[in-house]
Design a protein around this motif. Structure first.
Motif, mmCIF file in Angstrom:
data_model
loop_
_atom_site.group_PDB
_atom_site.id
_atom_site.type_symbol
_atom_site.label_atom_id
_atom_site.label_comp_id
_atom_site.label_asym_id
_atom_site.label_seq_id
_atom_site.Cartn_x
_atom_site.Cartn_y
_atom_site.Cartn_z
ATOM 1 N N LEU A 1 0.827 -1.204 0.000
ATOM 2 C CA LEU A 1 0.000 0.000 0.000
ATOM 3 C C LEU A 1 0.857 1.249 0.000
ATOM 4 N N CYS B 1 2.345 1.663 -3.433
ATOM 5 C CA CYS B 1 1.295 2.051 -4.377
ATOM 6 C C CYS B 1 0.886 3.503 -4.186
ATOM 7 N N LEU B 2 0.653 3.858 -2.950
ATOM 8 C CA LEU B 2 0.178 5.200 -2.677
ATOM 9 C C LEU B 2 1.272 6.230 -2.922
ATOM 10 N N ILE C 1 -6.223 8.409 0.769
ATOM 11 C CA ILE C 1 -4.948 7.693 0.626
ATOM 12 C C ILE C 1 -4.143 7.787 1.920
ATOM 13 N N LEU D 1 -5.793 5.605 4.572
ATOM 14 C CA LEU D 1 -5.515 4.190 4.312
ATOM 15 C C LEU D 1 -4.076 3.849 4.682
ATOM 16 N N TYR E 1 -2.924 -0.897 -10.070
ATOM 17 C CA TYR E 1 -3.418 -0.296 -8.833
ATOM 18 C C TYR E 1 -4.845 -0.746 -8.551
ATOM 19 N N ASN E 2 -5.664 -0.769 -9.573
ATOM 20 C CA ASN E 2 -7.049 -1.187 -9.392
ATOM 21 C C ASN E 2 -7.105 -2.615 -8.860
ATOM 22 N N LEU F 1 -5.780 -2.631 -5.147
ATOM 23 C CA LEU F 1 -6.747 -2.058 -4.213
ATOM 24 C C LEU F 1 -7.981 -2.947 -4.070
ATOM 25 N N THR F 2 -8.389 -3.609 -5.153
ATOM 26 C CA THR F 2 -9.516 -4.547 -5.088
ATOM 27 C C THR F 2 -9.165 -5.718 -4.184
ATOM 28 N N GLN G 1 -9.298 -4.565 -0.686
ATOM 29 C CA GLN G 1 -10.701 -4.384 -0.319
ATOM 30 C C GLN G 1 -11.320 -5.738 0.051
ATOM 31 N N LEU H 1 -11.108 2.439 0.123
ATOM 32 C CA LEU H 1 -10.458 1.779 -1.013
ATOM 33 C C LEU H 1 -11.299 1.943 -2.279
ATOM 34 N N LYS I 1 -10.242 3.962 -5.704
ATOM 35 C CA LYS I 1 -10.348 3.318 -7.027
ATOM 36 C C LYS I 1 -11.170 4.172 -7.987
#
Length: 177
Positions: free
Chosen positions: A5, A8-9, A30, A33, A76-77, A80-81, A84, A96, A100
């Motif tokens: 995370l 990614c962030l 973000i 999270l 990223y999608n 994050l999925t 989630q 999240l 997205k």
């Protein structure tokens, strides 16, 4: 998971042309999270100094960067999925989802559908089964056309360098005769 995370962030923040271009609510979600995963993940020392996405655009032209960025945003999608699906915290799931949505908007507004089509084509080519006899025969049948097309698309700087090298070689050959 926290490492993923964070990377990614961090990458999402750094890849934007400026930090001011990130919508305030997206930035807030973000950061929240990031704080949540820092507190709840044991193994925060997993960072190995190698970013997942940052720096991958270096050395590419703008059209190539845009194509690669659509692939990165898709990654990223998926990440994050997955996050989630792994959390049971409804508030975290909601954040999240919102992040997205921001990524999807970014992709929709700044990257053309042509990039998605290119990505699809690339995925289909990479998924070809090299062991399939039909694929092998079709590939061989098309090879001359594809070779010609690749030759026409090659980098002109390489082509110019080769032409100069060939001209020097023929000049030396003529001077020896």
């Amino acid at each position: 998971m926290i490492l993923l995370l964070e990377i990614c962030l961090l990458s999402f923040g750094l890849m934007a042309s400026s930090e001011a271009s990130i919508p305030p609510n997206a930035r807030l979600h973000i950061e929240q999270l990031n704080n949540y995963y820092q507190k709840t993940t044991e193994g925060a020392d997993l960072f190995d100094g190698k970013p997942l996405f940052w720096g991958r655009l270096d050395g590419f032209e703008k059209p190539e960067q845009k194509l690669l960025m659509t692939i990165i945003l898709d990654a990223y999608n998926r990440i994050l999925t997955q996050m989630q699906n792994e959390t049971e915290d409804a508030e975290v799931q909601n954040k999240l989802i919102k992040v997205k949505v921001y990524l999807d908007r970014l992709k929709l507004h700044y990257f053309s559908d042509k990039h998605n089509k290119l990505k699809t084509q690339a995925s289909e080519v990479m998924a070809l089964k090299e062991t399939d006899p039909l694929v092998q025969r079709k590939a061989l049948f098309e090879l001359i056309k594809v070779y010609h097309e690749a030759d026409n698309l090659r980098d002109t700087s390489v082509q110019n360098h080769r032409s100069r090298r060939q001209a020097k070689a023929s000049k030396k050959h003529r001077s020896k005769s």
